[in-house]
Design an enzyme around this catalytic site. Structure first.
Site, mmCIF file in Angstrom:
data_model
loop_
_atom_site.group_PDB
_atom_site.id
_atom_site.type_symbol
_atom_site.label_atom_id
_atom_site.label_comp_id
_atom_site.label_asym_id
_atom_site.label_seq_id
_atom_site.Cartn_x
_atom_site.Cartn_y
_atom_site.Cartn_z
ATOM 1 N N CYS A 133 24.120 40.143 37.321
ATOM 2 C CA CYS A 133 24.707 41.471 37.467
ATOM 3 C C CYS A 133 25.606 41.476 38.694
ATOM 4 C CB CYS A 133 23.628 42.535 37.597
ATOM 5 S SG CYS A 133 24.334 44.173 37.831
ATOM 6 N N GLY A 134 26.906 41.595 38.467
ATOM 7 C CA GLY A 134 27.860 41.559 39.571
ATOM 8 C C GLY A 134 27.824 42.792 40.449
ATOM 9 N N ASP A 294 27.976 50.711 31.433
ATOM 10 C CA ASP A 294 28.255 50.375 32.831
ATOM 11 C C ASP A 294 29.367 51.273 33.347
ATOM 12 O OD1 ASP A 294 28.619 49.206 35.309
ATOM 13 O OD2 ASP A 294 28.586 47.154 34.547
ATOM 14 N N SER A 300 29.846 40.694 36.184
ATOM 15 C CA SER A 300 29.684 39.509 35.338
ATOM 16 C C SER A 300 30.625 39.555 34.145
ATOM 17 C CB SER A 300 28.234 39.377 34.869
ATOM 18 O OG SER A 300 27.803 40.550 34.192
#
Length: 379
Positions: A133-134, A294, A300
């Site tokens: 998870c970026g 999101d 990601s």
């Protein structure tokens, strides 16, 4: 707004809370109401999970501070399996309503098993545990320094975070002792398939690309569904993305050279179709897990999208792009910075840059006679 001070002792962290709240409507009468119901006494009667709350690009991150049991396992992927098989009731407790919501996201810090890693982390969402998870890595870069896990050095501090997908290197700006913008270098990212036709219920044949950026995503232009990723209703984008995800899961067998636990489709990212390099922002919206949306541009997902663009020779090394969230307009930047390999796949290391922000702290508990104490999802 109070400033977080770097300290290894979390209990001694000082907040200028009363002075801040007095500026936003807090008064002595309100304070007296709270003093009549001391939460410390209430919480002491029940198990309590304490968290630090952050967001990156609009998407929340609930970081478990204390109250979670030890997560067993020799590797981070075995820890992920242990949490899934033995502690999932706690994930539901803090992710789902009434304490969380459908799109809540979380991070559980664990001991790393890779040499050089400062921390390990498990990521949680509405349907389980992801591999990368970026937006969480960007927030954790600040958190790890601010809460004393890594000593700050100026102008930039390196924080090595072991994610289930591998080691991710974060670089945190530090100015006058205050943390700020974070960039990270991904695990090897690659194009798994391009111009792949899948049969999507209600839409016929749809051409997708599949990329890996710590997790696998399918990519398709919003135009294919008559949508605009910046203007269309979120519900319509979710429906289209979910239909694509279902089709890919049924028709495409994914594989990852490192571990079979990485070989699953995490979600579908609907884009504006502008994949050729431009200095103008390109927008996308990611729908992942159980149709979770999101709010951020998806770290990601940006990684996987750049890997696809690089594979198609639409961008070159160190050519920076700006990625915009179709949900709220927040932005990350990304660029391919290094050629590499991942098994048989030609791969690339991607740098993604963004900024995480603190939104608060929380303590969560449950009472035995609460009929919905374990959480629920509003569908």
């Amino acid at each position: 707004m109070y400033k977080l001070e770097s300290s290894g002792n979390n209990s001694s962290r000082g907040h200028s809370w009363h002075s801040d709240c007095s500026q936003t409507g807090w008064d002595r009468d309100t304070e007296q109401v709270f003093l009549k119901f001391p939460m410390e006494k209430i919480m002491a009667k029940f198990d309590c999970i304490k968290t630090v709350e952050m967001h990156t690009g609009g998407h929340p991150l609930r970081i478990i501070q204390s109250g979670y049991p030890t997560i067993d396992g020799d590797t981070i992927l075995s820890k992920r399996r242990f949490a899934r098989d033995n502690l999932d009731h706690l994930r539901k407790l803090v992710m789902l309503e009434p304490r969380g919501h459908y799109d809540m996201y979380g991070a559980i810090l664990v001991s790393p098993d890779l040499p050089g890693a400062d921390i390990g982390v498990l990521f949680t969402h509405n349907d389980g545990y992801s591999t990368m998870c970026g937006h969480a890595v960007i927030a954790l870069g600040r958190y790890v320094i601010d809460y004393g896990h890594v000593k700050a050095t100026e102008p930039e501090t390196e924080v090595n975070i072991q994610c289930p997908c591998g080691l991710v290197k974060a670089f945190v700006q530090v100015t006058d002792g205050r943390t700020g913008q974070v960039r990270f270098h991904s695990v090897p990212a690659f194009a798994f398939a391009t111009d792949l036709d899948v049969d999507v219920v209600g839409h016929g044949k749809v051409t997708v690309d599949i990329g890996y950026g710590g997790a696998f995503y399918a990519f398709v232009s919003a135009e294919r569904f008559g949508l605009d990723v910046r203007k269309s209703r979120t519900r319509d984008i979710v429906d289209a993305a979910t239909a694509v995800s279902n089709a890919v899961k049924e028709q495409v067998k994914l594989r990852h050279p490192d571990d079979k636990d990485l070989a699953f489709l995490y979600g579908t990212i609907i884009t504006d179709g502008n994949d050729e390099w431009s200095d103008e922002p390109t927008a996308n919206m990611c729908v992942f897990a159980k149709a979770q949306v999101d709010r951020s541009p998806t770290g990601s997902g940006v990684t996987a999208r750049i890997a696809l663009q690089y594979h198609k020779k639409l961008i070159t090394l160190n050519q920076k792009r700006t990625f915009e969230s179709g949900a709220c307009g927040s932005r990350f930047t990304g660029s391919a910075v290094k050629d590499t390999k991942c098994g048989e796949f030609s791969a690339v290391v991607v740098e993604v840059c963004g900024h995480g922000y603190y939104t608060g702290e929380a303590s969560f508990t449950r009472e035995d006679n609460d009929q919905i104490k374990n959480g629920f999802l509003l569908k």
